[in-house]
Design a protein around this motif. Structure first.
Motif, PDB file in Angstrom:
ATOM      1  N   MET A   1       0.832  -1.198   0.000  1.00  0.00           N
ATOM      2  CA  MET A   1       0.000   0.000   0.000  1.00  0.00           C
ATOM      3  C   MET A   1       0.872   1.255   0.000  1.00  0.00           C
ATOM      4  SD  MET A   1      -3.254   0.664  -0.185  1.00  0.00           S
ATOM      5  CE  MET A   1      -4.083  -0.762   0.517  1.00  0.00           C
ATOM      6  N   GLU A   2       1.937   1.253   0.783  1.00  0.00           N
ATOM      7  CA  GLU A   2       2.844   2.393   0.800  1.00  0.00           C
ATOM      8  C   GLU A   2       3.434   2.638  -0.589  1.00  0.00           C
ATOM      9  OE1 GLU A   2       4.775   3.161   5.180  1.00  0.00           O
ATOM     10  OE2 GLU A   2       5.650   1.536   4.001  1.00  0.00           O
ATOM     11  N   THR A   3       3.836   1.576  -1.251  1.00  0.00           N
ATOM     12  CA  THR A   3       4.396   1.708  -2.603  1.00  0.00           C
ATOM     13  C   THR A   3       3.363   2.220  -3.589  1.00  0.00           C
ATOM     14  OG1 THR A   3       5.940  -0.115  -2.157  1.00  0.00           O
ATOM     15  CG2 THR A   3       5.542   0.455  -4.465  1.00  0.00           C
ATOM     16  N   HIS A   4       2.133   1.697  -3.472  1.00  0.00           N
ATOM     17  CA  HIS A   4       1.041   2.109  -4.365  1.00  0.00           C
ATOM     18  C   HIS A   4       0.818   3.616  -4.301  1.00  0.00           C
ATOM     19  CE1 HIS A   4      -2.907   2.034  -6.343  1.00  0.00           C
ATOM     20  NE2 HIS A   4      -3.363   2.743  -5.321  1.00  0.00           N
ATOM     21  N   PHE A   5       0.785   4.165  -3.107  1.00  0.00           N
ATOM     22  CA  PHE A   5       0.519   5.600  -2.975  1.00  0.00           C
ATOM     23  C   PHE A   5       1.764   6.449  -3.198  1.00  0.00           C
ATOM     24  CE2 PHE A   5      -3.398   4.121  -0.956  1.00  0.00           C
ATOM     25  CZ  PHE A   5      -4.318   4.994  -1.542  1.00  0.00           C
ATOM     26  N   ALA A   6       2.936   5.901  -2.874  1.00  0.00           N
ATOM     27  CA  ALA A   6       4.163   6.650  -3.132  1.00  0.00           C
ATOM     28  C   ALA A   6       4.317   6.928  -4.625  1.00  0.00           C
ATOM     29  CB  ALA A   6       5.367   5.880  -2.605  1.00  0.00           C
ATOM     30  N   ARG A   7       3.919   5.976  -5.462  1.00  0.00           N
ATOM     31  CA  ARG A   7       3.976   6.181  -6.913  1.00  0.00           C
ATOM     32  C   ARG A   7       3.044   7.300  -7.373  1.00  0.00           C
ATOM     33  NH1 ARG A   7       3.721  -0.271  -8.399  1.00  0.00           N
ATOM     34  NH2 ARG A   7       5.964  -0.724  -8.113  1.00  0.00           N
ATOM     35  N   GLN A   8       2.034   7.605  -6.542  1.00  0.00           N
ATOM     36  CA  GLN A   8       1.098   8.684  -6.871  1.00  0.00           C
ATOM     37  C   GLN A   8       1.458   9.993  -6.168  1.00  0.00           C
ATOM     38  OE1 GLN A   8      -3.172   7.275  -7.054  1.00  0.00           O
ATOM     39  NE2 GLN A   8      -2.319   5.490  -6.000  1.00  0.00           N
ATOM     40  N   GLY A   9       2.624  10.005  -5.526  1.00  0.00           N
ATOM     41  CA  GLY A   9       3.088  11.206  -4.847  1.00  0.00           C
ATOM     42  C   GLY A   9       2.540  11.400  -3.458  1.00  0.00           C
ATOM     43  N   VAL A  10       1.924  10.360  -2.885  1.00  0.00           N
ATOM     44  CA  VAL A  10       1.345  10.448  -1.542  1.00  0.00           C
ATOM     45  C   VAL A  10       2.239   9.693  -0.564  1.00  0.00           C
ATOM     46  CG1 VAL A  10      -0.644   9.896  -0.091  1.00  0.00           C
ATOM     47  CG2 VAL A  10      -0.995  10.597  -2.464  1.00  0.00           C
ATOM     48  N   ARG A  11       2.663  10.402   0.455  1.00  0.00           N
ATOM     49  CA  ARG A  11       3.495   9.765   1.479  1.00  0.00           C
ATOM     50  C   ARG A  11       2.879  10.001   2.849  1.00  0.00           C
ATOM     51  NH1 ARG A  11       8.064   8.055  -0.963  1.00  0.00           N
ATOM     52  NH2 ARG A  11       8.566   9.022  -2.975  1.00  0.00           N
ATOM     53  N   GLY A  12       3.582   9.613   3.882  1.00  0.00           N
ATOM     54  CA  GLY A  12       3.091   9.782   5.240  1.00  0.00           C
ATOM     55  C   GLY A  12       4.101   9.228   6.214  1.00  0.00           C
ATOM     56  N   PRO A  13       3.795   9.275   7.506  1.00  0.00           N
ATOM     57  CA  PRO A  13       4.711   8.706   8.493  1.00  0.00           C
ATOM     58  C   PRO A  13       4.904   7.217   8.227  1.00  0.00           C
ATOM     59  CG  PRO A  13       2.560   9.145   9.466  1.00  0.00           C
ATOM     60  CD  PRO A  13       2.560   9.783   8.120  1.00  0.00           C
ATOM     61  N   PRO A  14       6.125   6.698   8.402  1.00  0.00           N
ATOM     62  CA  PRO A  14       6.412   5.295   8.054  1.00  0.00           C
ATOM     63  C   PRO A  14       5.607   4.310   8.886  1.00  0.00           C
ATOM     64  CG  PRO A  14       8.245   6.251   9.265  1.00  0.00           C
ATOM     65  CD  PRO A  14       7.327   7.385   8.933  1.00  0.00           C
ATOM     66  N   TYR A  15       5.211   3.222   8.241  1.00  0.00           N
ATOM     67  CA  TYR A  15       4.475   2.155   8.915  1.00  0.00           C
ATOM     68  C   TYR A  15       5.401   1.385   9.846  1.00  0.00           C
ATOM     69  CZ  TYR A  15       2.261  -2.405   9.583  1.00  0.00           C
ATOM     70  OH  TYR A  15       1.753  -3.557  10.139  1.00  0.00           O
ATOM     71  N   ARG A  16       4.909   1.094  11.056  1.00  0.00           N
ATOM     72  CA  ARG A  16       5.658   0.269  12.016  1.00  0.00           C
ATOM     73  C   ARG A  16       4.892  -1.036  12.224  1.00  0.00           C
ATOM     74  NH1 ARG A  16       9.539   3.568  14.121  1.00  0.00           N
ATOM     75  NH2 ARG A  16       9.109   5.818  14.044  1.00  0.00           N
TER      76      ARG A  16
END
Length: 541
Positions: A34-49
């Motif tokens: 999911m992180e990769t999916h949104f990172a490709r769209q320019g959406v990031r956020g605090p890292p998942y733990r």
């Protein structure tokens, strides 16, 4: 025998293996995907733990923000939605956040909000409430989905049509007058000539009485005792909600948990008994038209007939006794809390801003007189009051955020949203956004609503205290009517200001409320004579 034992061991090991793979996929592989999916769209956020997501940081930010009262400012976003305020500065208005292994995309752009609630509303559904909240709010309109939700809403909607609500004004007014006359008496007996009232507590009791009358009408006394039980349940649930991040806390054999479950059983049993009593009277034909004016009567009448074009008993359509029980719980919880919060924060705001208190009082006296209980026609003419209530809902919305879930893969503006993705709409952040409301976004300025809600901000989707689209709050007419009536009577009889003991500390516990209460000092006004009334209005105009 040994072979059979071996086979069972293999099956058990395979089951354990499958469980481990599923767990690994849920807590690691899917979040990374999911992180990769949104990172490709320019959406990031605090890292998942692993396992906990961002919960530790969220709790830390919330505890730090609420550890002490704030200055008497309306810039409450850093305190109330501290995690959003913090990460928005780093990642922008649209970012990914993790509640455990569950991702949520924050959406605060009005164009995207329009898609979620209006133009593509069929692509999204309301998220499941936390079990503690759901136990309180019931399995009614707030949580129902699909055809059953639509059917229930069609049945209940007429109860909240303005013409039906206006007939409640005399009864509501009487309740308010009894309350304020008690305050006047106690103020006159005090040496200071004023009365300190924690309005957050008083308005809870007042709205409980009015909501109960609206729900049960002719069965008011029975309904009042039932909702007294739910009030106790709410207190226990509020205490348990502080431990919401403790996994499985509600299942622990604590005294409070046991008492909450007992109260829930008692509430349901009492409601079922009351419904059966009303059904028996309905079958006897005794005062049917009178009983059908309240919520309970309308629901019972609907349970006696099938939906148009559908046979009685069709799955998801027929109204059952259990459905009626859940709708009554929903109505009480949502109606009471929303209206009492609106009244509390509006009173606090008028106490803080005496110039708007005076303007509202002048309007009330002009249209309603000095002491008379306002009528349905006079209440409808209170334009300044409407502006004040809208500004109160903008600065202090009862629900500071809401969540929707994508029912299938869907496009949201430039973003590709996968099925099951949760979207967090930070209502408070939208209401306080300077890009939408101007440089005075955190200031109390009811004048911004002078030309109506649609023109108050730079985008018509910037004001969403009651939601938008098909799931707009069904009880907003009742909440606003009740708030206008209560405030009009208060303004006729008192001037008021914050008590020296008031601590400004807006806090979220299901809804937005004052963490340390809302003590307000009320000073009775002398009854004005007719000539005094006109001279006062001439000065105000």
């Amino acid at each position: 025998m040994g072979g059979l034992h071996y086979c069972w061991m293999v099956v058990a090991l395979m089951a354990v293996g499958v469980g481990m793979v599923r767990t690994w996929a849920a807590v690691w592989w899917r979040p990374r995907k999911m992180e990769t999916h949104f990172a490709r769209q320019g959406v990031r956020g605090p890292p998942y733990r692993l396992f906990i997501g961002n919960v530790r940081e969220i709790v830390s930010l919330m505890m730090q923000a609420t550890s002490r009262p704030m200055s008497p400012s309306h810039n409450i976003l850093p305190r109330v939605l501290s995690f959003y305020h913090h990460w928005k500065k780093i990642y922008g208005r649209t970012f990914l956040i993790w509640f455990g292994p569950t991702p949520r995309l924050t959406v605060a752009d009005p164009d995207l909000i329009r898609e979620i609630f209006v133009s593509k509303s069929e692509c999204y559904e309301k998220n499941e409430s936390h079990p503690l909240v759901r136990q309180l709010e019931g399995d009614g309109l707030l949580s129902l989905k699909g055809e059953k939700w639509a059917h229930h809403r069609r049945i209940i909607s007429p109860t909240f049509h303005m013409e039906n609500l206006k007939v409640l004004i005399p009864a509501m007014g009487q309740s308010v007058v009894e309350m304020v006359e008690k305050w006047e008496s106690e103020a006159s007996q005090s040496g200071a000539g004023e009365k300190e009232v924690d309005v957050s507590e008083c308005f809870q009791s007042l709205t409980e009485e009015i909501i109960t009358r609206t729900a049960f009408g002719v069965s008011f006394e029975d309904g009042k005792s039932i909702f007294g039980l739910q009030t106790q349940q709410m207190l226990f649930a509020a205490e348990a909600f502080n431990k919401v991040f403790v996994p499985g806390y509600r299942f622990l054999p604590t005294k409070r948990n046991a008492e909450t479950r007992r109260l829930d059983r008692d509430i349901k049993k009492s409601l079922v008994d009351l419904i059966h009593k009303r059904q028996e009277k309905s079958e006897s034909g005794d005062n049917v038209s009178e009983r059908n004016q309240d919520l309970l009567g309308r629901m019972i009448a609907a349970s006696d007939r099938p939906a148009t074009g559908r046979p009685c008993g069709s799955p998801g359509v027929a109204i059952t006794v259990q459905d009626i029980v859940e709708e009554c719980k929903t109505f009480f919880f949502a109606g009471k809390q929303t209206t009492s919060n609106l009244l509390t924060w509006t009173t606090v705001l008028l106490a803080m801003h005496p110039e708007w208190q005076e303007a509202a009082r002048a309007e009330v006296i002009r249209h309603c007189g000095c002491r008379a209980v306002p009528t349905k026609d006079s209440v409808a003419r209170l334009k300044t009051m409407s502006m004040i209530l809208n500004e109160s809902l903008r600065l202090y919305p009862p629900a500071v955020a809401t969540i929707r879930r994508a029912k299938s893969d869907v496009s949201l503006g430039p973003y590709r949203i996968p099925a099951g993705m949760e979207l967090l709409i930070p209502i408070l952040a939208v209401h306080h956004d300077p890009r939408l409301w101007g440089s005075d976004a955190t200031e109390f300025n009811p004048g911004r609503f002078a030309d109506g809600v649609a023109r108050a901000a730079k985008h018509p989707m910037s004001f969403i205290p009651f939601g938008l689209g098909p799931r707009t709050c069904i009880g907003q007419n009742l909440a606003l009517l009740q708030a206008k009536l209560v405030l009009a009577i208060l303004l006729q009889r008192f001037s008021f200001r914050p008590s020296p003991s008031y601590k400004h500390a807006p806090t979220v516990l299901m809804l937005l409320y004052p963490q340390h209460g809302a003590p307000i000092l009320f000073t009775p006004l002398k009854p004005c004579r007719h000539s005094d009334q006109h001279s006062h209005l001439d000065r105000s105009l």
